[in-house]
Design an enzyme around this catalytic site. Sequence first.
Site, short mmCIF file in Angstrom:
data_model
loop_
_atom_site.label_atom_id
_atom_site.label_comp_id
_atom_site.label_asym_id
_atom_site.label_seq_id
_atom_site.Cartn_x
_atom_site.Cartn_y
_atom_site.Cartn_z
N GLY A 172 -5.24 5.88 6.14
CA GLY A 172 -5.38 5.63 7.57
C GLY A 172 -6.24 4.42 7.89
N GLU A 173 -6.15 3.98 9.12
CA GLU A 173 -6.97 2.89 9.66
C GLU A 173 -8.10 3.52 10.48
OE1 GLU A 173 -9.08 0.22 10.97
OE2 GLU A 173 -7.44 -0.63 9.76
N CYS A 179 0.83 -1.21 0.00
CA CYS A 179 0.00 0.00 0.00
C CYS A 179 0.87 1.25 0.00
CB CYS A 179 -0.92 -0.01 1.23
SG CYS A 179 -2.03 1.42 1.32
N SER A 216 -13.78 0.22 6.17
CA SER A 216 -12.81 -0.80 5.80
C SER A 216 -11.70 -0.82 6.84
CB SER A 216 -12.22 -0.49 4.42
OG SER A 216 -11.21 -1.42 4.09
N SER A 236 -9.84 -5.75 4.94
CA SER A 236 -8.68 -5.88 4.05
C SER A 236 -7.94 -7.15 4.46
CB SER A 236 -7.78 -4.65 4.19
OG SER A 236 -8.43 -3.49 3.72
N LEU A 237 -8.20 -8.22 3.76
CA LEU A 237 -7.70 -9.54 4.16
C LEU A 237 -6.36 -9.86 3.49
CD1 LEU A 237 -8.46 -11.99 5.89
CD2 LEU A 237 -9.52 -12.98 3.85
N HIS A 238 -6.37 -10.03 2.18
CA HIS A 238 -5.18 -10.13 1.33
C HIS A 238 -4.37 -11.41 1.48
CE1 HIS A 238 -6.35 -6.13 0.36
NE2 HIS A 238 -6.00 -5.65 1.55
N ASN A 250 -2.45 -2.31 -7.95
CA ASN A 250 -2.23 -1.05 -8.66
C ASN A 250 -0.85 -0.52 -8.31
OD1 ASN A 250 -4.97 -0.63 -9.83
ND2 ASN A 250 -5.57 -0.65 -7.68
N CYS A 286 -7.18 1.92 -5.72
CA CYS A 286 -6.98 1.30 -4.41
C CYS A 286 -5.51 1.04 -4.13
CB CYS A 286 -7.76 -0.02 -4.37
SG CYS A 286 -7.68 -0.86 -2.79
#
Length: 378
Positions: free
Chosen positions: A184-185, A135, A216, A238-240, A317, A360
């Site tokens: 941010g979270e 990210c 999210s 947000s698993l990923h 991305n 994203c």
Amino acid sequence: MRYCVRHSSTESEKRQQNNLFGKSYKDIVQIIDSMGVSSFRSKQLYEWMYTKGTTMFQDMGNIPKDLKQRLEEKYVIDYGRVLDNQLSEDETRKMLIQFDNDPRASVETVFIPTTYRGTLCVSSQVGCSLSCTFCHTGTQKLYRNLTPAEIAGQYMVAAWIAGDYPQKENQVRKVSNIVFMGQGEPLYNFRNVSAAIELLTDPKGIGLAPWRITISTSGVAPLIPRIASELRVGLTVSLHSADNDLRSEIMPINKTYPLPMLMQSCAEFVKLASPKNRRITFEYVMLDGVNDSDLDAKRLARLIKGLPAHVNLIPFNPWPGSAYKSSSPERVEEFCKTVEGLGIYASVRQPRGDDILAACGQLKSDYDNNSVEPHATA
């Protein structure tokens, strides 16, 4: 360039005044009461600010002239300053908004219009502390939390630019949905995010339906049930990765809240959520050779089986300096078919705004006075 903030005070004067925007209805009642004014003026003032989107006290037709003057002496109505406003080839719009006249207190906000809805991706912090390796925001150190006014102000800026203000009779909102998927979270700024959602959903003011708002999270497990019980909005995780070790490697937060704890919190969310918000979206960025194998797809399906879930596969991305490549379109499609074949609804997100780094994972708001030429693209 300043959108919506049309108050005539200078910047130095504004720093000496309080921002009235971001105050709750209860706060406005207390302010009006402290000024010795009839209480019904509270409702009028609140409606001018939040329902009608007015930023200048002199434009508030049914407010007495002396009260307008007293308000102007003490307060401003300030959403933030638009430093940069870019329009993608696909009509996605990215705005760089600065707060408190502080060059470091700037965030990026993205508006994504589609045929049936217009989704605004808002930020909750300046920078981020999570350092997810894929990210772009994770490369920007956390500066501070955003206030309720700064979070809701992103909506007001976008709504003005989109034409939702000034309101017209029987008008359909162009900015219809909000997702806390920017910088941010949000659960690390729970109190201010909660207050902002209260402003955004208050039927006396902006009046968005709670089911049109989604938070999210990267997996702050202890607070996930409160999204359902207190905020009553939707949840995206947000698993990923469905492998605990790999997830810890690419998302350090997993070392604090590992997958078993996260999934237990998701199950509690489902029990507490309203029928409109029960389904959880699990985001999964597709990284070539990292998390995109058939085994990864099977692990993912097993992990979330039994939950009302939707998997949103996101081709990576790229951003300047990133170490990853996106999985090929063929691999993404095969991964999607494997997940769906195991009984889980899945879809592939089409990139939006990647030509202006608005897609994203691409947001980052490092800013100095010489790095951005403020401009507007109509």
